[in-house]
Every structure is written in structure tokens, then in C-alpha cells.
Design a protein around this motif. Sequence first.
Motif, PDB file in Angstrom:
ATOM      1  N   PRO A 201       2.917  -3.931 -18.399  1.00 18.14           N
ATOM      2  CA  PRO A 201       3.632  -4.235 -19.730  1.00 18.14           C
ATOM      3  C   PRO A 201       5.057  -3.851 -19.600  1.00 18.14           C
ATOM      4  O   PRO A 201       5.769  -4.323 -20.674  1.00 18.14           O
ATOM      5  N   PHE A 202       5.201  -2.864 -18.590  1.00 12.49           N
ATOM      6  CA  PHE A 202       6.672  -2.227 -18.603  1.00 12.49           C
ATOM      7  C   PHE A 202       7.522  -3.374 -17.852  1.00 12.49           C
ATOM      8  O   PHE A 202       7.173  -3.783 -16.867  1.00 12.49           O
ATOM      9  N   PRO A 203       8.820  -3.385 -18.135  1.00 16.00           N
ATOM     10  CA  PRO A 203       9.923  -4.152 -17.561  1.00 16.00           C
ATOM     11  C   PRO A 203      10.358  -3.426 -16.305  1.00 16.00           C
ATOM     12  O   PRO A 203      10.844  -2.265 -16.471  1.00 16.00           O
ATOM     13  N   LEU A 204      10.199  -3.931 -14.841  1.00  9.26           N
ATOM     14  CA  LEU A 204      10.662  -3.046 -13.761  1.00  9.26           C
ATOM     15  C   LEU A 204      11.987  -3.636 -13.643  1.00  9.26           C
ATOM     16  O   LEU A 204      12.494  -3.305 -12.326  1.00  9.26           O
ATOM     17  N   MET A 378      12.032  -3.275 -23.242  1.00 10.20           N
ATOM     18  CA  MET A 378      11.295  -1.973 -23.556  1.00 10.20           C
ATOM     19  C   MET A 378      10.593  -2.090 -24.585  1.00 10.20           C
ATOM     20  O   MET A 378       9.537  -1.479 -24.984  1.00 10.20           O
ATOM     21  N   HIS A 379      11.075  -2.662 -25.850  1.00  8.73           N
ATOM     22  CA  HIS A 379      10.555  -2.757 -27.317  1.00  8.73           C
ATOM     23  C   HIS A 379       9.245  -3.338 -27.063  1.00  8.73           C
ATOM     24  O   HIS A 379       8.204  -2.708 -27.653  1.00  8.73           O
ATOM     25  N   GLN A 380       9.280  -4.384 -26.304  1.00  9.69           N
ATOM     26  CA  GLN A 380       7.999  -5.168 -26.132  1.00  9.69           C
ATOM     27  C   GLN A 380       6.552  -4.321 -25.401  1.00  9.69           C
ATOM     28  O   GLN A 380       5.496  -4.300 -26.071  1.00  9.69           O
ATOM     29  N   ALA A 381       7.070  -3.563 -24.541  1.00 12.86           N
ATOM     30  CA  ALA A 381       6.070  -2.701 -23.880  1.00 12.86           C
ATOM     31  C   ALA A 381       5.581  -1.606 -24.770  1.00 12.86           C
ATOM     32  O   ALA A 381       4.495  -1.294 -24.812  1.00 12.86           O
ATOM     33  N   ILE A 382       6.527  -0.890 -25.598  1.00 13.75           N
ATOM     34  CA  ILE A 382       6.197   0.199 -26.412  1.00 13.75           C
ATOM     35  C   ILE A 382       5.164  -0.278 -27.561  1.00 13.75           C
ATOM     36  O   ILE A 382       4.373   0.434 -27.864  1.00 13.75           O
ATOM     37  N   ARG A 383       5.598  -1.459 -28.052  1.00 15.05           N
ATOM     38  CA  ARG A 383       4.727  -2.190 -29.169  1.00 15.05           C
ATOM     39  C   ARG A 383       3.175  -2.481 -28.715  1.00 15.05           C
ATOM     40  O   ARG A 383       2.321  -2.242 -29.468  1.00 15.05           O
ATOM     41  N   ILE A 384       3.356  -2.556 -27.465  1.00 16.20           N
ATOM     42  CA  ILE A 384       1.735  -2.933 -26.923  1.00 16.20           C
ATOM     43  C   ILE A 384       0.963  -1.580 -26.767  1.00 16.20           C
ATOM     44  O   ILE A 384      -0.196  -1.341 -26.981  1.00 16.20           O
ATOM     45  N   ILE A 385       1.901  -0.569 -26.173  1.00 21.96           N
ATOM     46  CA  ILE A 385       1.063   0.936 -25.739  1.00 21.96           C
ATOM     47  C   ILE A 385       0.738   1.746 -26.980  1.00 21.96           C
ATOM     48  O   ILE A 385      -0.189   2.207 -26.875  1.00 21.96           O
ATOM     49  N   ARG A 386       1.268   1.511 -28.248  1.00 21.01           N
ATOM     50  CA  ARG A 386       0.970   2.131 -29.348  1.00 21.01           C
ATOM     51  C   ARG A 386      -0.518   1.835 -29.823  1.00 21.01           C
ATOM     52  O   ARG A 386      -1.310   2.989 -30.088  1.00 21.01           O
ATOM     53  N   TYR A 387      -1.044   0.581 -29.572  1.00 15.74           N
ATOM     54  CA  TYR A 387      -2.452   0.488 -30.074  1.00 15.74           C
ATOM     55  C   TYR A 387      -3.497   0.971 -29.387  1.00 15.74           C
ATOM     56  O   TYR A 387      -4.234   1.582 -29.976  1.00 15.74           O
ATOM     57  N   PRO A 388      -3.388   1.099 -28.161  1.00 14.52           N
ATOM     58  CA  PRO A 388      -4.367   1.919 -27.282  1.00 14.52           C
ATOM     59  C   PRO A 388      -4.289   3.466 -27.447  1.00 14.52           C
ATOM     60  O   PRO A 388      -5.459   4.119 -27.831  1.00 14.52           O
ATOM     61  N   LEU A 389      -3.246   3.901 -27.900  1.00 14.51           N
ATOM     62  CA  LEU A 389      -2.933   5.319 -28.323  1.00 14.51           C
ATOM     63  C   LEU A 389      -3.630   5.669 -29.434  1.00 14.51           C
ATOM     64  O   LEU A 389      -4.332   6.489 -29.908  1.00 14.51           O
ATOM     65  N   ILE A 390      -3.384   4.628 -30.483  1.00 15.79           N
ATOM     66  CA  ILE A 390      -4.181   4.804 -31.759  1.00 15.79           C
ATOM     67  C   ILE A 390      -5.681   4.733 -31.676  1.00 15.79           C
ATOM     68  O   ILE A 390      -6.528   5.565 -32.479  1.00 15.79           O
ATOM     69  N   ILE A 391      -6.191   3.936 -30.972  1.00 15.40           N
ATOM     70  CA  ILE A 391      -7.451   3.828 -30.718  1.00 15.40           C
ATOM     71  C   ILE A 391      -8.134   5.204 -29.923  1.00 15.40           C
ATOM     72  O   ILE A 391      -9.252   5.672 -30.467  1.00 15.40           O
ATOM     73  N   LEU A 392      -7.511   5.817 -29.085  1.00 13.96           N
ATOM     74  CA  LEU A 392      -7.705   7.019 -28.546  1.00 13.96           C
ATOM     75  C   LEU A 392      -7.704   8.139 -29.452  1.00 13.96           C
ATOM     76  O   LEU A 392      -8.546   8.936 -29.732  1.00 13.96           O
TER      77      LEU A 392
END
Length: 429
Positions: A201-204, A378-392
Motif C-alpha cells: 500500500p505504500f508508495p515506493l 502517502m495519504h492513501q496508504a495511511i488511510r488504508i492502514i488505519r482500519y487494521p489498527l482499529i480492528i486490532l
Amino acid sequence: MKLKSLQENDDFIQREVKKGTLTITLYYLKSLCDEKRITDHVISPFYEIDGNNEFIDYVKSFEEWAMVKEEKIAVEKIFSGFVILLHEDDIYAVNLDNFEVRSLGESTEESVLQGPKDGLSEKVGISLNVIRNRYRKETLIAKNHTLGKNSKTKLMVLYDNCLCDQDILKHLNNKLENIEVDVLQSAGQLQKLLIDSKWCPFPLFLTTERPDRVVTNLSQGKIVFLIEGSSWALLGPASFFDFFKSMDDPVELPLVGKFFITLRYIALMITLFFPALYVAVISYSPEILKVQFALLIAGSRISVPFPSYSEIIFMMLMAEFLSEASIRLPRTISSSATTVGGLILGQAASQAGLIGNVMIVVIAAVALSIFVIPINSMHQAIRIIRYPLIILGSLFGSIGVLIGAFALIAYLCNLRSLGRPYMQLFANN
């Protein structure tokens, strides 16, 4: 030469020009070539120049010309904006393309206060001109490539031969040789073709339309990709920390620049971990809060029938919808529509008892903090990663958020951009 594959095109022109016993035949696509240039630079000189050999010498004086041996090559040249000249048994190709391009305007996606305002162009030659005027070093190398079976897109690779790592160049050349794609139109497409993991998900790679950012990265030994038809350049190898640098930073006073960089990392922590920590604390360990604050949150959630994780996911999805709507709507109404929509949605949801009042503050802080990060990819990657963290956080509390943070750091440390570590901290500044 018949060029049968082009005969069915209404914009295909086959033009015969005679002068006494001399004859030349022109083949070109009217939609790609400038007919005024053809008249001024080919037909008029043909009548003015005496002698057959003299005209051939004149054709060879063009900046972009080539002798063509095969009909297949001639067709490819025609689709690249070349005019094919058939003279006796010899075939010549000269570039007289007519590529409509906007004038250089202000960079709209990467705003700065004091830095340069100009942006790159969709025409590779114009972008290269802008870059060379800012980076006047004899070691700046420009290499042409062509990608896309159908589009035949021109790709130019720029690098400083003294600063760029030669191993990275070899690694890149191997990748470019193995790329197989039908159509290439943008920097984002090229990035997907260059990265190894398709699910990352992260831009390289950095994408930018600012010449000053391109020049800064060239001076750090990085490679720049310019794509014909796109005003966005691709920069690599990139590190995670490159995405938090604005082109205002070198212009500001050192203390001010460091303060703004620190502010961006604080915003990153807020937008990434605040929703998950809110869920973890409310669901599992409210005792770590002050009594007054814990009672305030509990009081605001008395009428809410849903658990905290569904409440915050619902509001974050609404914020995502508003963000996407602001991009897709016409610019004249997007800002007003999304602002009014956000206010009405938040107030109505609170009055209906679907969310607590504190939740509105949390969502506002999360939504605003992500826009502090200067690079949109980078916004797009962070927006995606937030949801797994909320579930955890909803499953395991604060420990789950901590585990997610360590897993995220380990994943980032394992990423590579053109063979270089993505989390390389002590990169060139």
C-alpha cells in the motif's frame, strides 16, 4: 511502399510532390504532424533547392531523422509523429510532430508559500529544458526508452552519473527490459510496473510535478523518470521520510523548517493511531483517563447503541466518502458541497444518537491531520492502514495497537525501493 495497415485511416495522408523529373512521396498522419511545418520545412525547400543530392543533404540536416529499411519501422515512425519521405529507392523519416501541450503553469497539487511556483510539462522535451536550466551540470545524463506495445510511450530517465549508484542503474535497466505492458500513460502506472510487491500500500517512488523537487532529488543521486503525455515525474529510490519533506523546508529558517517537519510527524501519529487508541481505551481501559474525561466520554455515548469500533469506522467511512466526493465533483461546487455535507452529517448523526459528541472531535482531528503530509500518495496508504489498527484495538485493546505498530514498522523495514531500504534514516538531505 504500400503501408496497407494505414490506408483505412481517414487522417492518413499520402502526398506526391514533383519538380521536373524529381519526385518525392510523403506519408504521414494529419492528426500527429504539423502540416505547416511540412510545407515550410519539406515541400518549399524541395522546390527551392537545386539538385537531388543537395535536397537529401538538407533532409539529413534535421535534428531527428533516420533512414528506414522496413515497412514495419516506417509505420512505427508515422505513429510517433514522423513524416516518411520516399525518394527513389530510399526511405527517410523526419520528425515534424504537432504535440499540443499546455504552457507551463503553477504546480497545483504541491503548494508552497515561498518556493518556485512552476510545474513540469506533458512534453518530455519541455520538462527536460526546465530541469537542465535548474541543474546545469555536465554529469546529468538523459536516456530514452520506449514502453508500451500499443502506446509506444517515450520514457526519459535522468540521473547524475557521478552521484547515482551504478548498481541501482543496472537493477533499473534490468527491470525496464523485462517490462511488458500494452499502454503506459502515467507515472502511477510506471510505479506499479517497477515495484516487486503488487499488494504494497505504500508508495515506493515519489511522484511530483515540481521541477525544484526533481532537481533536489537529482542532487541526492536519485533517478528521475519523465513520461511523454504526463506532467508528473517519478523519483526513486525513495525512502519513507522523503514523503514528509516540503519544498518550503529549504526556504524557511532552519528552526522553522525543523518545526514544520516535526509537526508533520505528529500529524502522522494522530491520523494513524488516534482512532485505534480511542477504540482501545474506550473499550478496554478507560481507567487510564482522568475521571472527568472518562465520564465526559461515557456521558456523550449514553444514547449510542453501537460499540465504539463500529461508531468510528462508520464516521471514518463517511469522511472517506466526503473526501472522494471533493475530488470527483466539479471544482466550482466541490468545496461547498463537502463542507456543508460534513457539517450536516456530523450534527445530524450526533443529534440522532448514532455517535457521541467526542467522536466528532476525534474524526475532525484525524481528517485534518492527514492533510498536513505534503505528498498525496502517502495519504492513501495511511488511510488504508488505519482500519487494521482499529480492528486490532477493538480485539486486543492497547496491546493490539502496540502489536500493530511493531508489525507496521517491521513491514516498512522490509520494503525496498530499487533495492534500497525504504526506512533508510540517514539518507542524503
